[in-house]
Design a protein around this motif. Structure first.
Motif, short mmCIF file in Angstrom:
data_model
loop_
_atom_site.label_atom_id
_atom_site.label_comp_id
_atom_site.label_asym_id
_atom_site.label_seq_id
_atom_site.Cartn_x
_atom_site.Cartn_y
_atom_site.Cartn_z
N CYS A 158 0.79 -1.23 0.00
CA CYS A 158 0.00 0.00 0.00
C CYS A 158 0.82 1.28 0.00
O CYS A 158 0.32 2.34 -0.36
N SER A 159 2.09 1.21 0.40
CA SER A 159 2.89 2.43 0.50
C SER A 159 4.21 2.34 -0.25
O SER A 159 4.52 3.20 -1.07
N ILE A 160 4.98 1.31 0.01
CA ILE A 160 6.32 1.21 -0.58
C ILE A 160 6.24 0.99 -2.09
O ILE A 160 6.98 1.63 -2.85
N LEU A 161 5.34 0.13 -2.54
CA LEU A 161 5.19 -0.12 -3.98
C LEU A 161 4.87 1.15 -4.76
O LEU A 161 5.58 1.49 -5.71
N PRO A 162 3.82 1.91 -4.39
CA PRO A 162 3.54 3.13 -5.16
C PRO A 162 4.65 4.17 -5.04
O PRO A 162 4.97 4.87 -6.00
N PHE A 163 5.28 4.27 -3.85
CA PHE A 163 6.37 5.23 -3.69
C PHE A 163 7.55 4.84 -4.58
O PHE A 163 8.17 5.70 -5.21
N ALA A 164 7.86 3.55 -4.64
CA ALA A 164 8.97 3.08 -5.49
C ALA A 164 8.68 3.38 -6.96
O ALA A 164 9.58 3.76 -7.71
N PHE A 165 7.42 3.23 -7.36
CA PHE A 165 7.04 3.54 -8.74
C PHE A 165 7.29 5.01 -9.05
O PHE A 165 7.86 5.36 -10.08
N VAL A 166 6.88 5.89 -8.14
CA VAL A 166 7.08 7.32 -8.33
C VAL A 166 8.57 7.66 -8.30
O VAL A 166 9.07 8.41 -9.14
N TYR A 167 9.29 7.09 -7.36
CA TYR A 167 10.73 7.34 -7.24
C TYR A 167 11.44 6.95 -8.53
O TYR A 167 12.30 7.68 -9.05
N ARG A 168 11.08 5.80 -9.07
CA ARG A 168 11.66 5.36 -10.33
C ARG A 168 11.30 6.33 -11.46
O ARG A 168 12.14 6.64 -12.31
#
Length: 175
Positions: free
Chosen positions: A30-40
């Motif tokens: 719920c948090s790390i996956l979407p943040f990693a997508f944005v960071y990438r």
């Protein structure tokens, strides 16, 4: 805040390693996956920064977030021993993000204050009135977004109101 709420909720419902594992799963999806997508996306030049200030560019990261939240929800529903309070938290995240996504199609709302308002409300429902002490975090979150000139007051107030309303509505319906 979301990761803290996931672990706090999971540990309240299932103390020890079991709660830590549930908190980690929900945090990851719920948090790390979407943040990693944005960071990438930031590293590849797709987004200006991790706050994704362009409203139209927020749609894909929000859909990635919905996918992770839907996966977390499906997992929690599929496993009978999953903590009910954590299931409620993920449902609140899903409903809140769907509402936020709908609003974002027309207007910029603060996702940070949606999460802050919802998180503080969830912690109140899980731990009781003593956790009202965390509500200043909503104001601090709003102040930081205003100070950075990322949002207007109305976008911040709308976000906090939406997050709080969704959390109250979902917890009320589930109890």
């Amino acid at each position: 805040m979301l990761i803290m709420a996931a672990f706090a909720t999971a540990l309240h419902a299932a103390p020890g390693l079991r709660g830590m594992a549930w908190g980690a799963i929900v945090s990851l999806l719920c948090s790390i996956l979407p943040f990693a997508f944005v960071y990438r996306g930031v590293r590849r030049g797709r987004y200006v920064n991790r706050t994704v200030p362009c409203r139209k560019q927020r749609l894909l990261p929000m859909c990635i977030g919905l996918g992770g939240m839907a996966a977390a929800f499906a997992l929690l529903v599929a496993i009978p021993s999953a903590p009910r309070e954590l299931l409620a938290l993920v449902l609140i995240l899903l409903v809140g993000l769907v509402a936020t996504l709908g609003i974002t199609l027309r207007w910029m709302i603060s996702v940070n204050t949606v999460i802050a308002g919802g998180t503080c409300t969830v912690l109140y429902f899980v731990y009781g009135p003593a956790l009202l002490l965390v509500t200043p975090l909503v104001a601090v979150t709003a102040w930081s977004r205003l100070a950075l000139e990322h949002h207007t007051r109305s976008q911040l107030i709308a976000g906090a109101t939406l997050g709080t309303f969704v959390a109250v509505a979902v917890f009320t319906l589930l109890h």
